[in-house]
Design an enzyme around this catalytic site. Structure first.
Site, PDB file in Angstrom:
ATOM      1  N   ARG A  57       0.831  -1.209   0.000  1.00 23.83           N
ATOM      2  CA  ARG A  57       0.000   0.000   0.000  1.00 23.83           C
ATOM      3  C   ARG A  57       0.863   1.254   0.000  1.00 23.83           C
ATOM      4  NH1 ARG A  57      -2.263   2.606   4.382  1.00 23.83           N
ATOM      5  NH2 ARG A  57      -2.104   0.751   5.683  1.00 23.83           N
ATOM      6  N   ASP A 182      -7.534  16.836 -16.076  1.00 28.25           N
ATOM      7  CA  ASP A 182      -7.894  15.453 -16.394  1.00 28.25           C
ATOM      8  C   ASP A 182      -7.583  15.249 -17.870  1.00 28.25           C
ATOM      9  OD1 ASP A 182      -9.116  13.062 -17.125  1.00 28.25           O
ATOM     10  OD2 ASP A 182     -10.798  13.331 -15.750  1.00 28.25           O
TER      11      ASP A 182
END
Length: 403
Positions: A57, A182
């Site tokens: 992680r 984006d």
């Protein structure tokens, strides 16, 4: 030798085979945790005094290869990979804002980004406004004393409008506001916002980066200092991380990105021309069309106009849905960037969460369809569209009793 070209970088950057026993393909480190040589080494790594892997992680060798490659091709300092495009969007926006702040957005965003903005407003009093950002004056007028982020999609999903990134970045720098872009619809092959003065780039890597419809993932690229902080706070603690296997699949997909994008774009140009001349189509919205209102921006900041076409069919929602129900080769699905050509109805699918009034203000009409052009022979895609148009025409004729 000088700097390698894009087509070479997507194959080789971030990986040295001699460091992995000569393996041509990057290895998959499918492990959750990593062992330490000693308790003291573990202490040093957790304290940040020694580099090395701790827990997947927090970092993984396969993921690190992907992140280095994405940073290289987006011409940024550091990339972070996430478990979805929305995990990347939320990590960046959460990291850059706090209660009472304001986000200025392009006029139209992905439906789930809209939902996230609403959530941030309702729960954390982080407000947002939308702007066309057509001129410098319009951007300046939309900025408030609380504006901490300018968030842009270009091309915008699904209206295919464009924002002049260089112009917005110049205004933002004067105000000390970071610009987040984006870049999903373009991919790094067609557009590099960081080169145009923007600060962060986000991708739904599910789309063109993967290219094969078998991964959900996201990537964000930005300044090393800030991205490192995000990796050790927002990303680590919220936990929207990518799996090593998905990172491995993205590394494989990236190798063919330039070849795929060329085909997507070439097919899209031909199909946009076909749809523009069709009697059943009211309007075609494609950045490569000289009649597109932002055509000049597309020519300036995009290498090619992309593989997505939006078009408004004559009629309304009923006619739009009837048309796509007649398609055979083209699949009804809400993703994009796959080898298969996909079509969807934004008003009831990707942007259904957006209230009708807001949708219409964004330019999303009930008769709009979004076509993600695939890698098939363009003539076969055209023939499928034509057969669907003809089937709808025949049904309409039978219903009205016309000859």
């Amino acid at each position: 030798m000088g700097e390698k070209r894009f087509e070479t970088k997507v194959i080789h950057s971030g990986y040295k085979s001699d460091e992995f026993r000569g393996s041509l393909a990057p290895p998959l480190f499918q492990t959750s945790t990593f062992t330490f040589d000693s308790a003291e080494q573990g202490e040093r790594r957790f304290a940040g005094e020694e580099e090395g892997f701790i827990y997947s992680r927090l970092g993984n060798p396969t993921v690190a290869m992907l992140e280095e490659r994405m940073a290289t091709i987006e011409k940024g300092e550091k990339a972070l990979a996430f478990g979805s495009g929305m995990a990347a969007v939320s990590a960046i926006l959460v990291a850059l804002t706090r209660t009472g702040d304001h986000i200025l957005c392009s006029q139209g965003v992905y439906g789930c980004t809209f939902g996230l903005l609403q959530l941030m407003k309702e729960k954390y009093e982080i407000n947002h406004d939308f702007s066309m950002m057509s001129t410098r004056e319009e951007v300046l007028a939309a900025i408030t004393p609380e504006t901490r982020v300018i968030y842009i999609e270009t091309p915008i999903n699904p209206t295919m409008r464009l924002v002049d990134l260089e112009m917005v970045a110049d205004v933002a720098k004067e105000k000390g506001i970071p610009v987040v872009v984006d870049n999903t619809f373009s991919s790094p092959y067609l557009q590099n916002p960081l080169e145009l003065g923007c600060d962060f780039v986000i991708h739904s890597a599910t789309k063109y980066i993967c290219g094969h419809g078998d991964v959900i993932a996201g990537v964000a690229v930005g300044p090393k200092e800030i991205m490192t902080k995000i990796s050790m706070t927002t990303q680590k603690d919220i936990g929207g991380v990518i799996s090593p296997f998905d990172a491995w699949l993205l590394l494989r997909g990236l190798k063919t990105l330039p070849v795929r994008m060329d085909r997507h774009c070439d097919n899209a140009e031909k199909l946009a021309a076909y749809l523009s001349d069709h009697h059943a189509v009211e309007e075609v919205i494609f950045p490569g069309d000289p009649k597109h209102p932002d055509y000049a921006i597309a020519k300036k900041q995009m290498r090619k106009p992309g593989g997505l076409i939006s078009f408004n069919i004559k009629g309304g929602q009923k006619e739009a849905q009837a048309f796509i129900n007649k398609l055979k080769l083209i699949k009804i699905a809400v993703s994009l960037g796959d080898a298969e050509t996909l079509i969807q109805h934004p008003a009831t699918m990707t942007h259904a969460v957006v209230p009708k009034e807001a949708r219409e203000k964004m330019g999303i009409k009930d008769n709009m369809l979004r076509l993600s052009v695939g890698l098939e022979a363009w003539e076969d895609i055209r023939d499928d569209l034509e057969a669907a148009f003809e089937a709808v025409r025949k049904e309409s004729t039978m219903e009205t009793g016309s000859i």
